[in-house]
Scaffold this motif. Structure first.
Motif, short mmCIF file in Angstrom:
data_model
loop_
_atom_site.label_atom_id
_atom_site.label_comp_id
_atom_site.label_asym_id
_atom_site.label_seq_id
_atom_site.Cartn_x
_atom_site.Cartn_y
_atom_site.Cartn_z
N PRO A 119 -3.60 9.88 2.92
CA PRO A 119 -2.42 9.13 3.34
C PRO A 119 -2.64 7.63 3.53
CG PRO A 119 -3.34 10.33 5.18
CD PRO A 119 -4.18 10.69 3.98
N TYR A 120 -3.67 7.08 2.94
CA TYR A 120 -3.87 5.62 2.99
C TYR A 120 -4.79 5.23 1.85
CZ TYR A 120 -8.30 7.01 5.09
OH TYR A 120 -9.51 7.60 5.32
N LEU A 121 -4.76 3.95 1.54
CA LEU A 121 -5.63 3.42 0.49
C LEU A 121 -6.63 2.44 1.11
CD1 LEU A 121 -2.95 2.61 -2.25
CD2 LEU A 121 -4.52 4.57 -2.19
N ALA B 128 -0.15 13.33 1.41
CA ALA B 128 -0.81 14.06 2.50
C ALA B 128 -2.30 14.26 2.32
CB ALA B 128 -0.12 15.42 2.70
N GLN C 179 0.84 -1.20 0.00
CA GLN C 179 0.00 0.00 0.00
C GLN C 179 0.87 1.25 0.00
OE1 GLN C 179 -2.87 1.91 2.31
NE2 GLN C 179 -1.37 2.74 3.71
N PHE C 180 1.93 1.26 0.81
CA PHE C 180 2.68 2.51 0.97
C PHE C 180 3.37 2.91 -0.32
CE2 PHE C 180 6.59 4.83 2.20
CZ PHE C 180 5.96 5.99 2.59
N THR D 82 4.10 11.61 2.32
CA THR D 82 3.02 11.13 3.19
C THR D 82 1.72 10.99 2.41
OG1 THR D 82 2.35 13.37 3.81
CG2 THR D 82 4.02 12.32 5.21
N THR E 239 -5.71 2.71 10.72
CA THR E 239 -5.18 3.62 9.73
C THR E 239 -5.26 5.10 10.08
OG1 THR E 239 -5.97 1.99 8.17
CG2 THR E 239 -5.34 4.12 7.28
N PRO F 101 -1.44 14.51 8.23
CA PRO F 101 -0.38 13.51 8.40
C PRO F 101 1.04 14.09 8.53
CG PRO F 101 -1.07 13.58 6.12
CD PRO F 101 -1.94 14.57 6.86
N TYR F 102 1.16 15.34 8.88
CA TYR F 102 2.49 15.92 9.12
C TYR F 102 2.31 17.16 9.97
CZ TYR F 102 1.01 19.13 5.47
OH TYR F 102 0.30 20.05 4.74
N ARG G 14 -1.56 -0.52 7.46
CA ARG G 14 -1.60 0.68 6.60
C ARG G 14 -0.72 1.80 7.13
NH1 ARG G 14 -6.88 -0.74 6.58
NH2 ARG G 14 -7.61 -1.84 4.75
N ALA G 15 0.08 1.51 8.16
CA ALA G 15 1.11 2.47 8.57
C ALA G 15 2.12 2.59 7.43
CB ALA G 15 1.79 1.99 9.85
N HIS G 16 2.88 3.67 7.45
CA HIS G 16 3.82 3.91 6.35
C HIS G 16 5.13 3.17 6.60
CE1 HIS G 16 1.65 7.86 4.95
NE2 HIS G 16 0.86 6.81 4.99
N MET H 71 0.91 3.84 -3.13
CA MET H 71 0.28 5.13 -2.86
C MET H 71 1.25 6.28 -3.14
SD MET H 71 -1.16 6.22 0.89
CE MET H 71 0.43 6.23 1.74
N THR I 280 -1.71 7.00 10.79
CA THR I 280 -1.21 7.92 9.77
C THR I 280 -1.58 9.36 10.11
OG1 THR I 280 -3.22 7.79 8.43
CG2 THR I 280 -1.48 6.18 7.95
#
Lengths: 445, 445
Positions: free
Chosen positions: A319-321, A316, A130-131, A314, B310, B319-320, B158-160, A134, B314
């Motif tokens: 930030p996830y799928l 941003a 995913q990361f 990120t 998620t 996300p930052y 789903r963490a980076h 994405m 994230t």
């Protein structure tokens, strides 16, 4: 990557493994990783991360201290923990080659392995695929917006940890970035490195001009000077005055990092040109993403390159799928999840991609995978019985695949604005399989 | 953590180091890490990640293969690369203890070290502090919304990347989560582990009831069953029928993961209660965050615990952080960046926190640090000459600090809605120092 722990997984993987172990359940399971739905802000994704998944599957095993910890953590039976000592991944992997454009419901990767192998690896496979997929998609949008200008990944510092920083350097390079500032990504993968200087360097000197001169002399191969620490236009004038003292072409570019980047770029361009420095390029950074790049270029800002960090690394704005690794078949029977809003297509699937007379992609067919590999299958063998079937592709080849894919995307999908979904048709065979799976599940459940 | 490469940094750190090396510049530099501005969606942050920063600083050095790569990469001079062989961090660190509530402009950490040490570590320090502080704040908002209910980190997948998954388990636990599903976080830090089962487990069985029974028997210590694979309420009825066959209390909870969680929870609660299973708890998961938790509980949904993944891991809505590691002093003189919109307060700073008669926080004073440590200083010594001044605190103590901090927050700041900023007053001494730094910079630049 350092050897990583197979305990980087969810607890339920291990409790399920214990339950399977106790019932002797270990028939062949087929899992597929796919994205259910694209964020509104994305018209496509790019498959990325397969290389790291294969590395993981090759080396995954339980270390002695991990087995000991499991033995004593109070949740698992001794014979089950003992059975993990020779746990290895011995299954097959079929996958989209990295750099392939991909759309919802299309599998990026299929695992075929005994259940206790295929289940345990779920968490890390999702985590890796995913990361990078994405980030590659987000970076590709920057590439489309930048229309050929230099793009450098500046995002390590605000990436979510070490691996996110490193893998986002890789994913953005695959997507078409020119390079990265992350040194380790240069050492590990040969990704071109770019760097300028920090405000602290200027501030540590008695004068800005002295800082420029010292820095330029220390980098005889050429460098980029950061000119916004005090007064951007004044710094550009200092550079014009300094340049004759230095051996050309030691200063190749200036970097703007604050204020109205477009306006500063225009003024600095004029100062540099008037000072005979028309060959010095202007590089911009600071909260950039594909939208800001597009707007700056549409406004005619004379910017030659962009440092893109946080918002790309990120992803941003999203930030996830919405992605999943789902059981599609067990012990020879297709399986299908029917939870509300989360129903999936069962069985082993394949993707066929059609192109129009203009070479542009015209639509995909999601169908049932045949037993033999066909010429135009998008998912291809990556691993058989736990071993890779071929060498890793060069990053340059993956970049070329992305580049070709982006060129073949229909124009609305290349836009930064939301476009109608790319057509993915589900084959009659797959519809029939889903119906059969539902009938079978109704009898069972 | 495995030993990590010091090349996990930005190229400009190394080019600046070369420039400093060539001019013999290595006076004492003071850098501080702080957040410039809170996202609109956050009323506070929580300092977290110091432990990993100290681990990094203790072990950071250039490995032989890294020096060799630098030697041959074509950017650096041999004598400079040679000088890196004995590069170590020998400086001082002052920091907020992990778990301290923190606001914009307030330093979380100060580094005092020779310039070439203090500069190189910038990238990784930001990378470690921003991520955990951001996640801890997001998780604390979930804790406030959940009002005492069980909260479990479900977000590894789903963490980076790997480190984000692991460190977000830590950060959310510090912030008050009950535990995590990430096994390695349990092994490494003793964080309580929670897990249920996946849909695939149900699907691999001939019947849902059989899957429930097998799973419950394999986890005699008690477990949670996932009941939404086919029909949620039907599954609850199957459980009622199954329960008498099992030794109590083998099934402690059911998990809902799809559909209208509040509505399903009400119906399932009624079925369980009518079936004599009022002690079986209801656990919900699926796209949860602090807002969804608040809304579910406000609607009266009988949910006893939440799996939050998620969106917490994230920090999905933001996300930052707008954060920086800035030079505040060099060779004894205060320094200040004046770039547009990014001006900073110079010098070594300290934070004092005031409390009202009710024990609630009433405002902070940002002032110039004195040479000796005062009783009520929030920033305290963490490292002297490259060595820790004390043992790492227990996670339980950090959790207690967060818990106390949240209890002392003024009510508007505890709300999930944007509140007026917490008052941080800049002392007269710091104003004077900034003026002096500006005058000095005007003469210099």
């Amino acid at each position: 990557m350092n050897r990583e722990s197979v305990l980087l997984t969810d607890l339920y993987q291990l409790t399920m493994l214990q339950a399977y172990y106790e019932r002797g359940m270990n028939e062949v399971a087929v899992f597929e990783f796919f994205v259910r739905k694209l964020p509104e802000e994305r018209n496509f994704l790019i498959a990325a991360g397969l290389e790291q998944v294969l590395e993981y599957l090759e080396q995954a095993c339980f270390a002695a201290d991990e087995l000991q910890w499991l033995q004593h953590c109070g949740r698992f039976r001794g014979d089950f923990v003992g059975s993990l000592a020779d746990w290895r991944f011995s299954g097959d992997v079929d996958a989209l080659p990295e750099g392939t454009l991909v759309f919802p419901d299309e599998p990026l990767l299929r695992i075929i392995a005994p259940m206790r192998e295929a289940q345990l690896v779920e968490t890390r496979i999702i985590n890796l695929l995913q990361f990078q997929s994405m980030v590659a998609a987000k970076a590709a949008r920057c590439v489309l917006a930048a229309a050929g200008r230099t793009l450098v990944d500046f995002g390590l510092r605000r990436a979510h940890g070490a691996e996110a920083g490193l893998l986002s350097a890789r994913a953005s390079y695959l997507a078409g970035f020119t390079g990265t500032a992350t040194v380790l990504a240069g050492m590990r993968w040969g990704i071109p490195l770019f760097g300028t200087m920090a405000h602290s360097y200027i501030q540590a000197h008695a004068s800005e001009t002295q800082a420029f001169e010292n820095f330029a002399r220390s980098q005889p191969g050429g460098t980029t000077l950061l000119i916004d620490t005090y007064d951007t236009e004044e710094a550009a004038r200092k550079l014009v005055a300094l340049m004759p003292k230095l051996a050309a072409p030691s200063i190749q570019a200036v970097r703007l990092d604050s204020g109205d980047l477009g306006e500063h770029a225009r003024r600095v361009r004029a100062i540099l040109d008037a000072g005979g420095l028309s060959e010095v390029r202007i590089f911009a950074s600071g909260n950039l993403d594909e939208y800001r790049i597009r707007d700056l270029l549409q406004s005619g800002a004379p910017i030659d390159g962009f440092g893109v960090g946080t918002r790309m690394n990120t992803s941003a704005d999203k930030p996830y799928l919405d992605c999943a690794y789902k059981l599609q078949e067990y012990a020879g029977s297709p399986r299908r999840k029917r939870s509300e809003g989360k129903a999936t297509w069962p069985g082993r699937k394949q993707i066929r991609r059609a192109y129009g007379a203009d070479g542009r992609m015209s639509g995909d067919l999601l169908t049932v995978a045949s037993n033999s590999h066909e010429q135009d299958d998008l998912l291809i063998p990556a691993m058989r019985q736990g071993r890779r079937v071929k060498q890793s592709p060069a990053l340059a080849d993956i970049r070329a695949r992305v580049c070709d894919g982006l060129a073949r995307l229909p124009d609305p999908l290349r836009s930064l604005d939301p476009a109608p979904a790319y057509p993915v048709t589900v084959s009659q065979a797959l519809h029939s399989l889903a119906l059969a799976a539902d009938r079978s599940a109704s009898r069972q459940s």
